[in-house]
Design a protein around this motif. Structure first.
Motif, mmCIF file in Angstrom:
data_model
loop_
_atom_site.group_PDB
_atom_site.id
_atom_site.type_symbol
_atom_site.label_atom_id
_atom_site.label_comp_id
_atom_site.label_asym_id
_atom_site.label_seq_id
_atom_site.Cartn_x
_atom_site.Cartn_y
_atom_site.Cartn_z
ATOM 1 N N ILE A 53 0.826 -1.215 0.000
ATOM 2 C CA ILE A 53 0.000 0.000 0.000
ATOM 3 C C ILE A 53 0.855 1.258 0.000
ATOM 4 O O ILE A 53 0.603 2.200 -0.762
ATOM 5 N N HIS A 54 1.884 1.287 0.852
ATOM 6 C CA HIS A 54 2.690 2.504 0.972
ATOM 7 C C HIS A 54 3.457 2.812 -0.320
ATOM 8 O O HIS A 54 3.786 3.971 -0.594
ATOM 9 N N GLU A 55 3.738 1.779 -1.125
ATOM 10 C CA GLU A 55 4.419 2.001 -2.405
ATOM 11 C C GLU A 55 3.423 2.360 -3.508
ATOM 12 O O GLU A 55 3.747 3.129 -4.427
ATOM 13 N N LEU A 56 2.207 1.791 -3.440
ATOM 14 C CA LEU A 56 1.218 1.992 -4.499
ATOM 15 C C LEU A 56 0.478 3.323 -4.375
ATOM 16 O O LEU A 56 0.010 3.860 -5.382
ATOM 17 N N LYS A 57 0.362 3.866 -3.150
ATOM 18 C CA LYS A 57 -0.410 5.099 -2.943
ATOM 19 C C LYS A 57 0.037 6.222 -3.875
ATOM 20 O O LYS A 57 -0.791 6.807 -4.580
ATOM 21 N N PRO A 58 1.329 6.555 -3.906
ATOM 22 C CA PRO A 58 1.738 7.646 -4.798
ATOM 23 C C PRO A 58 1.665 7.283 -6.281
ATOM 24 O O PRO A 58 1.698 8.164 -7.135
ATOM 25 N N PHE A 60 -0.869 5.324 -7.591
ATOM 26 C CA PHE A 60 -2.213 4.849 -7.941
ATOM 27 C C PHE A 60 -2.807 5.587 -9.143
ATOM 28 O O PHE A 60 -3.365 4.969 -10.050
ATOM 29 N N LYS A 61 -2.685 6.899 -9.152
ATOM 30 C CA LYS A 61 -3.230 7.687 -10.254
ATOM 31 C C LYS A 61 -2.603 7.262 -11.579
ATOM 32 O O LYS A 61 -3.309 7.085 -12.584
ATOM 33 N N ASN A 255 -0.073 -6.641 3.811
ATOM 34 C CA ASN A 255 -0.326 -5.260 4.213
ATOM 35 C C ASN A 255 -1.009 -5.110 5.567
ATOM 36 O O ASN A 255 -0.982 -4.029 6.160
#
Length: 388
Positions: A53-58, A60-61, A255
């Motif tokens: 999650i912490h890698e995918l958050k930035p 995601f867009k 996660n």
């Protein structure tokens, strides 16, 4: 010689398989189908475990934008190219059909071209021990693409049925697929918590039970599909998505568990023992005779598909502000196709008696081209990225 390990496994499988030295026969390949289920359970669980999650958050867009762009370009351009070639000698098995039917077949083929290979992506990541922005982007697009494919194939197959068989177009099929995806997601969350429970134990033997558990997910999904098929008309299908269940299970365990390091360690230890038989069996399953007959068309479709992936990733990547180096090379990691595409082609073959088997043979040829070039390009791009 610097090629990915899985390329070597596939080549060896093709050499010893039923279409070359015949050390392994077609009947023996079919009897080893359980290896595919076991390996796909591991591979899809690993794919979920690589999504942090912490890698995918930035990212995601960018992931959503690039996956959508790839799907749009691939569907539009591949439909156009295949549709234009459908009246030529390259696709003589469909050229005699009405124009509506030929273009519907082109749409189904284009939908399958959107699919990726989670198996190849995970095998390369495990072999090179990759970690970073490109690795996360590659895996994110690979997983999201499968959702696009499921929906697109459902719509286009229903349209092909109405165009080629004169059957009514059924929009309800899409609703059923979406419902099954939602149910699969919920079951995947439950499986994730079961994985967590196994990680509490320090003994590796107990933690290794995640692998037969994943196999059981695939086995039970197949039994469910067969049982439901007996109750429904021949043109109706209702099945869960075991790939999606295991991906969600791996994602949840990594996660939301304090024992995620144990989970990742178990996956890393098991990798060589699963990839070797799986990809060797993939090689033995490749129909080389069909490949040779369809090589010209397969190369054209593979090149068009690669161009669509490049256009989608570079265009959408630029729009969302991704680094230029990533925009210009990420397409190389998304070329591979394997079991998912072949499974979809088999489903189409079973629905259309007249041209389904020929369609399946052509898809096999396209997959072979992508599976030969894909791992090599993927390994090259990941090395350039510095994430290996």
């Amino acid at each position: 010689v610097g090629l990915p390990l899985i390329t070597g496994y596939i080549v060896v499988g093709a050499i010893i398989g039923p279409f070359s030295l015949k050390i392994i026969t077609q009947e023996e390949v079919a009897s080893l189908a359980w290896i595919n289920m076991f390996a796909l359970a591991y591979i899809s669980t690993s794919a979920g475990a690589e999504l942090h999650i912490h890698e995918l958050k930035p990212l995601f867009k960018g992931l959503v934008a690039q996956t959508t762009a790839i799907a749009f370009f691939t569907f539009a351009l591949c439909t156009t190219v295949v549709g234009l070639l459908s009246s030529s000698s390259m696709l003589s098995w469909i050229s005699g059909y009405p124009s509506d039917c030929r273009w519907a077949v082109a749409m189904v083929m284009a939908s399958i071209c959107i699919a990726r290979s989670p198996a190849t992506a995970i095998a390369i990541v495990k072999e090179l021990r990759c970690k970073g922005t490109m690795t996360s982007t590659m895996l994110g697009i690979t997983v999201l693409s499968d959702l696009f494919v499921l929906i697109s194939v459902t719509i286009t197959v229903s349209y092909a049925g109405s165009s080629c068989k004169g059957l009514p177009f059924e929009g309800s099929s899409l609703g059923i697929v979406i419902a099954m995806i939602v149910v699969s997601l919920i079951i995947g969350v439950i499986i994730g918590y079961m994985f967590m429970l196994l990680m509490v134990f320090s003994r590796f033997f107990v933690r290794a039970l995640v692998f037969p558990l994943g196999f059981l997910v695939f086995l039970c999904s197949g039994i469910f599909a067969e049982a439901v098929a007996k109750q429904l008309p021949e043109d109706k299908t209702l099945h869960l998505e075991p790939l999606l269940m295991c991906i969600v299970g791996g994602f949840v365990c990594v996660n939301f568990s304090s024992f995620h390091h144990r989970f990742c360690e178990a996956l890393q230890i098991a990798a060589p023992y699963i990839f070797l038989p799986f990809f060797t069996l993939v090689g033995a399953s490749l129909d080389l005779e069909t490949f040779v007959r369809s090589i010209g068309f397969a190369v054209i479709v593979a090149v068009v598909r690669a161009a669509c992936i490049f256009a989608g990733t570079s265009g959408a990547g630029w729009a969302v502000g991704q680094p230029k180096a990533l925009n210009l090379t990420i397409w190389m990691t998304l070329i591979s196709q394997a079991g998912f595409s072949l499974g979809l082609a088999a489903q189409v073959a079973s629905k259309f008696d007249t041209w389904g088997r020929k369609f399946q043979a052509v898809i096999i040829s396209v997959v072979i081209v992508n599976q030969i070039a894909g791992p090599i390009l993927c390994k090259l791009a990941l090395r350039w990225s510095g994430e290996t």
